[in-house]
Design a protein around this motif. Structure first.
Motif, PDB file in Angstrom:
ATOM      1  N   LEU A  77       9.554  -1.689  21.096  1.00  0.00           N
ATOM      2  CA  LEU A  77       9.940  -3.001  20.582  1.00  0.00           C
ATOM      3  C   LEU A  77       9.100  -3.423  19.388  1.00  0.00           C
ATOM      4  N   GLU A  78       7.774  -3.206  19.485  1.00  0.00           N
ATOM      5  CA  GLU A  78       6.890  -3.726  18.432  1.00  0.00           C
ATOM      6  C   GLU A  78       5.553  -2.995  18.439  1.00  0.00           C
ATOM      7  N   TRP A  79       5.057  -2.707  17.259  1.00  0.00           N
ATOM      8  CA  TRP A  79       3.691  -2.199  17.102  1.00  0.00           C
ATOM      9  C   TRP A  79       2.757  -3.382  16.874  1.00  0.00           C
ATOM     10  N   HIS A  80       1.570  -3.346  17.490  1.00  0.00           N
ATOM     11  CA  HIS A  80       0.556  -4.369  17.261  1.00  0.00           C
ATOM     12  C   HIS A  80      -0.568  -3.861  16.362  1.00  0.00           C
ATOM     13  N   VAL A  81      -0.430  -2.627  15.883  1.00  0.00           N
ATOM     14  CA  VAL A  81      -1.444  -2.037  15.018  1.00  0.00           C
ATOM     15  C   VAL A  81      -0.759  -1.342  13.850  1.00  0.00           C
ATOM     16  N   GLU A  82      -1.560  -1.021  12.827  1.00  0.00           N
ATOM     17  CA  GLU A  82      -1.079  -0.281  11.670  1.00  0.00           C
ATOM     18  C   GLU A  82      -2.046   0.861  11.389  1.00  0.00           C
ATOM     19  N   PRO A  83      -1.593   1.884  10.662  1.00  0.00           N
ATOM     20  CA  PRO A  83      -2.516   2.966  10.301  1.00  0.00           C
ATOM     21  C   PRO A  83      -3.754   2.410   9.593  1.00  0.00           C
ATOM     22  N   GLY A  84      -4.915   2.878  10.022  1.00  0.00           N
ATOM     23  CA  GLY A  84      -6.177   2.410   9.457  1.00  0.00           C
ATOM     24  C   GLY A  84      -6.861   1.356  10.301  1.00  0.00           C
ATOM     25  N   ASP A  85      -6.139   0.766  11.256  1.00  0.00           N
ATOM     26  CA  ASP A  85      -6.743  -0.256  12.117  1.00  0.00           C
ATOM     27  C   ASP A  85      -7.726   0.387  13.089  1.00  0.00           C
ATOM     28  N   THR A  86      -8.815  -0.319  13.340  1.00  0.00           N
ATOM     29  CA  THR A  86      -9.776   0.120  14.355  1.00  0.00           C
ATOM     30  C   THR A  86      -9.373  -0.477  15.700  1.00  0.00           C
ATOM     31  N   VAL A  87      -9.335   0.349  16.737  1.00  0.00           N
ATOM     32  CA  VAL A  87      -8.913  -0.105  18.056  1.00  0.00           C
ATOM     33  C   VAL A  87      -9.961   0.261  19.091  1.00  0.00           C
ATOM     34  N   SER A  88      -9.966  -0.478  20.172  1.00  0.00           N
ATOM     35  CA  SER A  88     -10.855  -0.185  21.289  1.00  0.00           C
ATOM     36  C   SER A  88     -10.033   0.258  22.488  1.00  0.00           C
ATOM     37  N   GLU A  89     -10.668   0.943  23.401  1.00  0.00           N
ATOM     38  CA  GLU A  89      -9.974   1.437  24.578  1.00  0.00           C
ATOM     39  C   GLU A  89      -9.351   0.272  25.354  1.00  0.00           C
TER      40      GLU A  89
END
Length: 563
Positions: free
Chosen positions: A20-32
């Motif tokens: 349905l939807e992405w909450h991130v984009e390429p290059g974003d830093t994410v945590s577990e």
């Protein structure tokens, strides 16, 4: 290193999900455990969390794509994590053999893409969105032979179209036979409506190619068919075992397709895995090939007019394709939207119920004057406790009281064992209209709860359904269903049973109507009822007796105090 993340199995029996939807984009830093996407499966929307601390490298699916469980949807760059086998990154993690790390001049930063591209060809993975893969199947293009122009060599839809128009498919690169190329070319031209210049050769090439695919090279029965493109879909795979979701097997049965014959390159737990799209594609291509073959043979009998050959083949193939797929012509100003996700799931469930259980609907009117008065008396007390009291909890209590006297309506038919299962639970589903379609939250053990508790639970579950936050298990285990279409407006209906249950009760709008009483016409509040039953299990007389008992409790709600 590059870490691939596959769409997880987010619910029992789920084989695919719609992104349905992405909450991130390429290059974003994410945590577990950070939510990176929303995915809809069956009748619920679930959060997809990140499995690592890292940086988003690439998104491999687009909103609206229906992604099979187990397919890679996102990749991450993870620092300080040692590769499992080699610098091949994602390929090493998924167990794909690669020699990318040993290639001369391969830079470490490119290892992930190199590993993916090095196994293209036979059975290897490529970077491509599911929409691009579907388009490749539709156009008869082997996606493993398409050069990707997207980031990291990702294959886009435009790449697939260019390959189809220019003949740049893996079939030709991998040594596809002339038979396969003739058939693919002929079918492609017919599908695209190419009527210019070479009509006779199109028909002749198609007839010749289809004949060789059916009879084998050189006219020998059972000869090998080409291994790629459209011809590959015509040939049966002939496996001994295939993994597939129950819904996919039902689709195969409905289309008359042996699921072991459906070609696939997807593997789950060491076994071939087939999804619904592959089944439908196989059935359509089989039907198209048969129709094209028959049309080509008919054209051959009237070979005097070369121009008529391709025109007839085009009309035949187009008509057969429309008949097979149920295609609908859209006029100017018409609007299309995908039949997918929850809407498709609801449709499949309704279709299964309607064409599995023979429905019979019994209609009746109830004098609900006492019910209206009772609710009015209790409504203020419920408001003081913060509970909105509707008529539904009263109906639920009346239903379970009537089920105690007529248990055949609280059953399920076990067709495999040829037994009727009388359910001991009194779990009542309440159909709720939402923006995404009809959902049926289930209130468990209704016979053990009071009116205010039932009202509170119903309100909470319906609210969660409309907010798309309801859990899958909160819509399972029902034994009887109520649908209140009268809340919107309407008197009677023919509700579709929430299969595998055997009965569903529809409530019309309570309205003041003229009623004959002791020789006089008086105004009374009337509640219309519509009870649909599975006629294999429940007779019409059973349905009528159940409704008469239900009427007694609704016309005199004080009787519920005895339950």
């Amino acid at each position: 290193m590059v870490r691939e993340f596959k769409l997880p199995d987010v619910g029992e029996g789920v084989a695919e999900g719609e992104l349905l939807e992405w909450h991130v984009e390429p290059g974003d830093t994410v945590s577990e455990d950070q939510v990176v996407a929303d995915v809809e499966t069956d009748k619920a929307v679930v959060d997809v969390p990140s499995p690592v601390n890292g940086t988003v490298r690439e998104l491999l699916a687009e909103p609206g794509d229906v992604v099979p469980v187990g397919e890679v949807i996102i990749t991450f760059d993870v620092e300080g994590e040692a590769p499992e086998e080699s610098e091949g990154g994602a390929a090493a993690e998924t167990g794909t053999e690669t020699d990318a790390a040993g290639e001369a001049g391969a830079a470490p930063d490119d290892a992930g893409e190199t590993a993916e591209s090095s196994v293209n060809g036979k059975g290897g993975r490529v970077f491509a969105a599911p929409s691009a893969r579907r388009l490749a199947r539709e156009l008869g293009v082997d996606i493993t032979g398409v050069d990707g122009s997207g980031p990291g060599g990702r294959v886009t839809e435009s790449d697939v179209r260019a390959a189809a128009e220019g003949g740049d498919s893996a079939g030709s690169e991998a040594g596809e036979s002339d038979d396969g190329k003739q058939l693919k070319s002929a079918v492609s031209r017919i599908d695209d409506g190419d009527s210019g210049g070479n009509k006779s050769s199109v028909g002749d090439g198609l007839q010749s190619a289809v004949s060789r695919v059916d009879d084998g090279e050189g006219g020998e029965p059972g000869g090998a068919a080409p291994e790629s493109g459209a011809a590959a879909s015509v040939e049966a795979a002939g496996r001994e075992r295939t993994l597939a979701a129950p819904a996919t097997r039902q689709v195969a049965e409905d289309l008359g397709v042996d699921i072991d014959d459906v070609p696939t390159d997807e593997v789950r737990d060491g076994q071939a895995f087939v999804d619904e799209a592959a089944v439908r594609e196989y059935a359509e291509v089989q039907q198209r090939a048969q129709a094209a073959d028959a049309e080509a043979l008919a054209d051959a009998a009237d070979a005097g007019e070369a121009g008529a050959t391709a025109e007839s083949a085009e009309a035949g193939a187009s008509g057969a394709d429309d008949a097979a797929t149920g295609a609908v012509e859209a006029a100017k100003g018409d609007r299309r939207e995908p039949y997918s996700g929850m809407r498709r799931t609801i449709g499949q469930a309704m279709e299964r119920s309607k064409f599995t259980a023979p429905h019979v609907t019994h209609h009746e009117k109830v004098d609900a004057t006492a019910l209206v008065e009772t609710r009015e008396k209790l409504k203020e007390r419920a408001d003081e406790r913060g509970v909105k009291l509707t008529y539904v909890p009263f109906v639920m209590k009346a239903v379970v009281a009537a089920l105690d006297e007529h248990p055949v309506l609280n059953t399920q038919l076990d067709e495999d064992n040829e037994e009727i299962v009388f359910k001991s639970d009194r779990n009542v589903g309440v159909a709720a209209a939402t923006e995404a379609g009809l959902m049926v939250p289930v209130v468990e053990s209704v016979d053990e709860k009071g009116l205010l508790q039932l009202a509170s639970e119903v309100n909470e579950l319906v609210s969660k359904a409309r907010e798309r936050s309801i859990a899958r298990e909160e819509m399972q285990g029902g034994t009887f269903t109520i649908t209140n279409f009268g809340a919107i407006g309407g008197e009677y209906a023919t509700p579709i049973i929430n299969y595998p249950e055997t009965a569903i009760l529809g409530l019309g709008a309570i309205e003041e109507r003229p009623v004959a009483e002791d020789g006089e016409v008086v105004a009374r509040d009337v509640l219309p009822l519509s009870l649909s039953v599975d006629h294999r299990v429940v007779d019409g007389a059973d349905a009528a007796r159940f409704v008469e008992t239900l009427k007694e409790y609704l016309e005199d709600p004080t009787l519920l105090l005895l339950e």
